[in-house]
Design a protein around this motif. Structure first.
Motif, PDB file in Angstrom:
ATOM      1  N   LEU A 111      48.492  81.117  69.086  1.00 27.22           N
ATOM      2  CA  LEU A 111      49.791  81.732  69.379  1.00 27.22           C
ATOM      3  C   LEU A 111      49.709  83.250  69.266  1.00 27.22           C
ATOM      4  CD1 LEU A 111      52.797  81.494  70.001  1.00 27.22           C
ATOM      5  CD2 LEU A 111      53.207  81.168  67.549  1.00 27.22           C
ATOM      6  N   LEU A 112      49.021  83.723  68.237  1.00 28.19           N
ATOM      7  CA  LEU A 112      48.873  85.174  68.062  1.00 28.19           C
ATOM      8  C   LEU A 112      48.099  85.789  69.222  1.00 28.19           C
ATOM      9  CD1 LEU A 112      48.113  85.426  64.233  1.00 28.19           C
ATOM     10  CD2 LEU A 112      50.104  86.370  65.414  1.00 28.19           C
TER      11      LEU A 112
ATOM     12  N   PHE B  55      47.884  84.629  72.301  1.00 31.32           N
ATOM     13  CA  PHE B  55      48.768  84.616  73.476  1.00 31.32           C
ATOM     14  C   PHE B  55      49.717  85.811  73.441  1.00 31.32           C
ATOM     15  CE2 PHE B  55      52.762  83.546  75.530  1.00 31.32           C
ATOM     16  CZ  PHE B  55      52.349  83.102  76.776  1.00 31.32           C
ATOM     17  N   THR B  56      50.292  86.081  72.279  1.00 30.46           N
ATOM     18  CA  THR B  56      51.245  87.188  72.154  1.00 30.46           C
ATOM     19  C   THR B  56      50.542  88.536  72.309  1.00 30.46           C
ATOM     20  OG1 THR B  56      52.452  85.796  70.577  1.00 30.46           O
ATOM     21  CG2 THR B  56      53.126  88.090  70.751  1.00 30.46           C
ATOM     22  N   ILE B  57      49.360  88.658  71.722  1.00 30.58           N
ATOM     23  CA  ILE B  57      48.593  89.912  71.847  1.00 30.58           C
ATOM     24  C   ILE B  57      48.251  90.184  73.305  1.00 30.58           C
ATOM     25  CG2 ILE B  57      46.357  90.980  71.355  1.00 30.58           C
ATOM     26  CD1 ILE B  57      46.504  89.618  68.585  1.00 30.58           C
TER      27      ILE B  57
ATOM     28  N   LEU C  97      49.790  89.133  75.902  1.00 30.98           N
ATOM     29  CA  LEU C  97      51.026  89.430  76.632  1.00 30.98           C
ATOM     30  C   LEU C  97      51.431  90.891  76.457  1.00 30.98           C
ATOM     31  CD1 LEU C  97      53.459  88.301  78.275  1.00 30.98           C
ATOM     32  CD2 LEU C  97      54.549  87.801  76.082  1.00 30.98           C
ATOM     33  N   PHE C  98      51.366  91.384  75.228  1.00 32.13           N
ATOM     34  CA  PHE C  98      51.810  92.748  74.941  1.00 32.13           C
ATOM     35  C   PHE C  98      50.746  93.801  75.232  1.00 32.13           C
ATOM     36  CE2 PHE C  98      55.114  90.568  72.550  1.00 32.13           C
ATOM     37  CZ  PHE C  98      56.227  91.370  72.778  1.00 32.13           C
TER      38      PHE C  98
ATOM     39  N   SER D 193      53.506  99.072  73.187  1.00 31.89           N
ATOM     40  CA  SER D 193      52.455  98.076  73.370  1.00 31.89           C
ATOM     41  C   SER D 193      51.344  98.269  72.339  1.00 31.89           C
ATOM     42  CB  SER D 193      51.881  98.172  74.785  1.00 31.89           C
ATOM     43  OG  SER D 193      50.745  97.357  74.939  1.00 31.89           O
TER      44      SER D 193
ATOM     45  N   LEU E  41      49.965  92.935  65.454  1.00 32.75           N
ATOM     46  CA  LEU E  41      49.592  91.525  65.599  1.00 32.75           C
ATOM     47  C   LEU E  41      48.137  91.287  65.197  1.00 32.75           C
ATOM     48  CD1 LEU E  41      51.395  90.649  68.959  1.00 32.75           C
ATOM     49  CD2 LEU E  41      52.031  89.907  66.652  1.00 32.75           C
TER      50      LEU E  41
ATOM     51  N   TYR F 128      46.746  88.827  62.418  1.00 31.20           N
ATOM     52  CA  TYR F 128      45.626  87.935  62.739  1.00 31.20           C
ATOM     53  C   TYR F 128      44.551  88.033  61.654  1.00 31.20           C
ATOM     54  CZ  TYR F 128      42.147  85.718  65.857  1.00 31.20           C
ATOM     55  OH  TYR F 128      41.212  84.883  66.413  1.00 31.20           O
TER      56      TYR F 128
END
Length: 329
Positions: free
Chosen positions: A127-128, A130-132, A134-135, A305, A312, A316
């Motif tokens: 999940l982390l 995926f978010t990293i 994305l941003f 960003s 993040l 992590y």
């Protein structure tokens, strides 16, 4: 006939009660620099062999003209797309996967350390990541724009022109491969460019090469960034060099903190796969976002960003530290 002395006979009960010593296999002691030369040689050798195989397949299936048009990136040939897929899979993906596997299993006899194939990591990492990813898009755009403005000295003008020509040829090849007409061709591109390429390149770079440089430099951060630079240089796309170095470093930290190659593969897959999907949606006029547009975000978005991605990554890292005691028990 075996003859036991009385002294040995008296020691038999004691010997039987002693625990059996665990066998410790001998580890390979090849110098890290020689390891790097070895993996480089194995990779180059396999690429040459499989490139010849790919050329033979293309010529056998489509003929000599298509083979020459493929290496010249002649987009007028109707078979160019299929030939490029053969070239991509056979001459690049397969050898890049085989080289680290052969090196880790047969040369170093240490798959665990060099390939890190374990799935034993915290699912929160996925999940982390995926978010990293994305941003990270605004950062990638900023680095791309900086990279595009870099020019070589006038004395190296010929080299710069060659670099730009090589970049344009690579872009034409990518465009020919990603001229997806339907959803099935899009899924095929996601599978090859997204998944297979991610596995092969992560096994080679974040698996073997990053491990070698950790042992060579004795510094995890230095190893991550050196590997990221080599990863970007390998692609031979000079005007997207900086964003690819950034990506390589991000993947490197994913693997270093999780201890598993699959976190790097997941991040790599998200990057490549999303690019394929967005290209398909744009070509089908489903979305208006041009994947080649490098002026989507502004300065504030770049700063936001960077802050979010660093934050993040900090989370992590903390998750990985908290999990280590549990893994050691």
């Amino acid at each position: 006939m075996l003859i036991f002395s009385p002294a040995k006979i008296r020691k038999l009960p004691q010997m039987i009660q002693e625990p059996i010593k665990q066998y410790t296999p001998q580890t390979n002691t090849i110098n890290p620099f020689l390891q790097f030369l070895t993996i480089t040689g194995v990779t180059v050798g396999l690429v040459i062999v499989f490139s010849a195989i790919a050329a033979g397949v293309i010529m056998a299936v489509f003929g000599m003209k298509t083979l020459t048009d493929t290496f010249a990136f002649n987009t007028g040939n109707p078979h160019l797309g299929s030939a490029l897929w053969i070239l991509q899979i056979v001459s690049t993906t397969i050898p890049l996967f085989l080289a680290p596997v052969i090196f880790a299993r047969l040369i170093m006899n240490n798959t665990r350390d060099y390939l890190k194939p374990s799935f034993n990591f915290n699912p929160v990492f996925l999940l982390l990541i995926f978010t990293i990813m994305l941003f990270s898009n605004p950062i990638m755009e900023a680095l791309t724009n900086i990279n595009q403005k870099l020019v070589l000295p006038a004395s190296l003008k010929g080299l710069e022109e060659w670099m730009r020509a090589a970049e344009q040829s690579a872009q034409r090849a990518t465009k020919a491969m990603l001229s997806m007409k339907n959803i099935w061709s899009m899924l095929w591109a996601v599978f090859v460019v997204g998944l297979l390429t991610a596995i092969a390149e992560e096994f080679l770079f974040r698996g073997v090469i990053q491990t070698i440089f950790v042992r060579l430099t004795k510094n995890k951060h230095a190893a991550i960034w050196i590997t990221a630079i080599l990863f970007s240089a390998f692609h031979m796309e000079f005007f997207t060099f900086l964003p690819r170095v950034f990506l390589g470093a991000i993947f490197g930290y994913f693997v270093a903190y999780s201890g598993s190659i699959w976190t790097g593969v997941w991040g790599h897959f998200l990057n490549n796969g999303s690019a394929v999907v967005i290209t398909y949606l744009y070509n089908q006029k489903i979305v208006k976002l041009n994947p080649d547009d490098q002026h989507v975000f502004n300065l504030w978005a770049y700063a936001f960003s960077l802050i979010i991605v660093l934050f993040l990554l900090f989370i992590y890292r903390n998750v990985s530290i908290q999990k280590k005691p549990a893994l050691s028990n």
